[in-house]
Design a protein around this motif. Structure first.
Motif, short mmCIF file in Angstrom:
data_model
loop_
_atom_site.label_atom_id
_atom_site.label_comp_id
_atom_site.label_asym_id
_atom_site.label_seq_id
_atom_site.Cartn_x
_atom_site.Cartn_y
_atom_site.Cartn_z
N GLN A 85 -25.73 35.89 21.68
CA GLN A 85 -24.59 35.47 20.87
C GLN A 85 -23.29 35.65 21.66
O GLN A 85 -23.27 36.33 22.68
CB GLN A 85 -24.55 36.26 19.56
N GLU A 86 -22.23 35.03 21.18
CA GLU A 86 -20.99 35.01 21.95
C GLU A 86 -20.44 36.40 22.25
O GLU A 86 -19.88 36.65 23.31
CB GLU A 86 -19.93 34.18 21.21
N SER A 87 -20.62 37.33 21.32
CA SER A 87 -20.11 38.69 21.53
C SER A 87 -20.83 39.43 22.65
O SER A 87 -20.39 40.50 23.09
CB SER A 87 -20.21 39.49 20.23
N ASP A 88 -21.95 38.87 23.13
CA ASP A 88 -22.70 39.52 24.21
C ASP A 88 -21.99 39.47 25.55
O ASP A 88 -22.46 40.07 26.53
CB ASP A 88 -24.10 38.91 24.33
N VAL A 89 -20.87 38.75 25.61
CA VAL A 89 -20.06 38.80 26.83
C VAL A 89 -19.76 40.25 27.17
O VAL A 89 -19.87 40.67 28.33
CB VAL A 89 -18.74 38.01 26.64
N ASP A 90 -19.42 41.05 26.17
CA ASP A 90 -19.11 42.46 26.40
C ASP A 90 -20.30 43.25 26.91
O ASP A 90 -20.16 44.17 27.71
CB ASP A 90 -18.59 43.10 25.10
N ASN A 91 -21.51 42.88 26.46
CA ASN A 91 -22.72 43.61 26.85
C ASN A 91 -23.20 43.27 28.26
O ASN A 91 -23.93 44.06 28.86
CB ASN A 91 -23.84 43.32 25.85
N LEU A 92 -22.78 42.12 28.77
CA LEU A 92 -23.28 41.67 30.07
C LEU A 92 -22.21 41.62 31.15
O LEU A 92 -22.50 41.34 32.31
CB LEU A 92 -23.92 40.28 29.92
N LEU A 93 -20.98 41.91 30.76
CA LEU A 93 -19.85 41.75 31.68
C LEU A 93 -19.96 42.63 32.93
O LEU A 93 -19.57 42.21 34.02
CB LEU A 93 -18.54 42.06 30.94
N GLU A 94 -20.53 43.80 32.77
CA GLU A 94 -20.67 44.73 33.91
C GLU A 94 -21.45 44.08 35.05
O GLU A 94 -21.09 44.18 36.22
CB GLU A 94 -21.39 46.00 33.44
N PHE A 95 -22.55 43.38 34.71
CA PHE A 95 -23.35 42.71 35.74
C PHE A 95 -22.56 41.55 36.34
O PHE A 95 -22.58 41.31 37.55
CB PHE A 95 -24.65 42.17 35.14
N SER A 96 -21.89 40.82 35.48
CA SER A 96 -21.15 39.64 35.89
C SER A 96 -20.09 39.98 36.94
O SER A 96 -19.90 39.24 37.91
CB SER A 96 -20.50 39.01 34.66
N ILE A 97 -19.42 41.09 36.74
CA ILE A 97 -18.34 41.50 37.65
C ILE A 97 -18.87 42.23 38.89
O ILE A 97 -18.42 41.98 40.01
CB ILE A 97 -17.33 42.40 36.90
N ASN A 98 -19.83 43.13 38.68
CA ASN A 98 -20.27 44.01 39.78
C ASN A 98 -21.49 43.53 40.56
O ASN A 98 -21.74 44.02 41.67
CB ASN A 98 -20.57 45.40 39.22
N GLU A 99 -22.24 42.58 40.01
CA GLU A 99 -23.46 42.13 40.69
C GLU A 99 -23.53 40.60 40.74
O GLU A 99 -24.50 39.99 40.27
CB GLU A 99 -24.69 42.70 39.97
N PRO A 100 -22.54 39.95 41.35
CA PRO A 100 -22.51 38.48 41.38
C PRO A 100 -23.69 37.87 42.13
O PRO A 100 -24.07 36.72 41.88
CB PRO A 100 -21.18 38.16 42.07
N GLU A 101 -24.31 38.66 43.03
CA GLU A 101 -25.45 38.14 43.80
C GLU A 101 -26.66 37.87 42.91
O GLU A 101 -27.62 37.21 43.33
CB GLU A 101 -25.82 39.12 44.91
N THR A 102 -26.63 38.36 41.68
CA THR A 102 -27.71 38.14 40.73
C THR A 102 -28.01 36.66 40.57
O THR A 102 -29.15 36.26 40.35
CB THR A 102 -27.35 38.75 39.35
N TRP A 103 -26.99 35.82 40.69
CA TRP A 103 -27.14 34.39 40.45
C TRP A 103 -27.20 33.58 41.74
O TRP A 103 -26.90 32.39 41.74
CB TRP A 103 -26.01 33.91 39.54
#
Length: 202
Positions: free
Chosen positions: A26-44
């Protein structure tokens, strides 16, 4: 009755066992996943649609939710019960209820959750739902043919390689096209061996 006729994209589908819980993204999950998005960009690194950086993550989640509303995909967020933290995301896509086929992918986890067994728990729950609740005949998986870690993970849960689609799609780079490896599990394989083999690895 055909079980796939009971599938409703608006259902609040929750899949869980003792280690993992999957619930609709859901849209509010931005908060739950943001740590990976910022700190682990190589994930994608191997993903056509990246979620690196907050703006990309917001777009990624909104796009996934829109695809669910359009009855094309069903995205989940993954919660690791052991650490009591959100771990990543996965989804069903290319859902063909009429043909009883579905693809399982867009799967990623934060680095702390890779190699912990979490993925096998997720895949068991998703495959069990696909074959035993939805009555699917085939679950397909695809990956960049250079993504050795992802391919090894798929083989380890019982997927069989079908072949490689050459120059199949662009990469994030856009100028570079990727070869996509195609793997699958069929319903009879799930009941004959894959389910029990995977269960033993949990």
């Amino acid at each position: 009755m055909n079980p796939t006729l009971n599938f409703n994209f608006s259902d609040n589908i929750i899949l869980e066992d003792d280690l993992v819980l999957l619930r609709p993204l859901q849209e509010s999950d931005v908060d739950n996943l943001l740590e990976f998005s910022i700190n682990e960009p190589e994930t994608w690194k191997y993903s056509l649609v990246g979620a690196d950086g907050k703006d990309n993550l917001i777009n990624y989640i909104q796009s996934a939710i829109k695809a669910r509303e359009d009855k094309k995909e069903f995205p989940f967020i993954v919660f690791d019960k052991k650490s009591q933290k959100y771990a990543g995301s996965t989804r069903f896509y290319d859902i063909q209820l009429e043909y009883k086929t579905v693809q399982l992918g867009y799967t990623w986890y934060g680095s702390a959750f890779r190699g912990t067994g979490l993925n096998k728990h997720c895949k068991f729950l998703l495959l069990q739902f696909a074959f035993e609740t939805l009555g699917m005949e085939r679950v397909e998986f695809r990956a960049d043919n250079n993504n050795d870690r992802s391919i090894a993970a798929m083989k380890s849960i019982g997927c069989k390689v079908e072949g490689v689609l050459r120059s199949h799609m662009p990469t994030v780079n856009r100028e570079v096209r990727r070869d996509s490896i195609v793997l699958s599990i069929l319903k009879e394989e799930w009941f004959a061996e894959v389910k029990e083999n995977l269960k033993r690895k949990l």
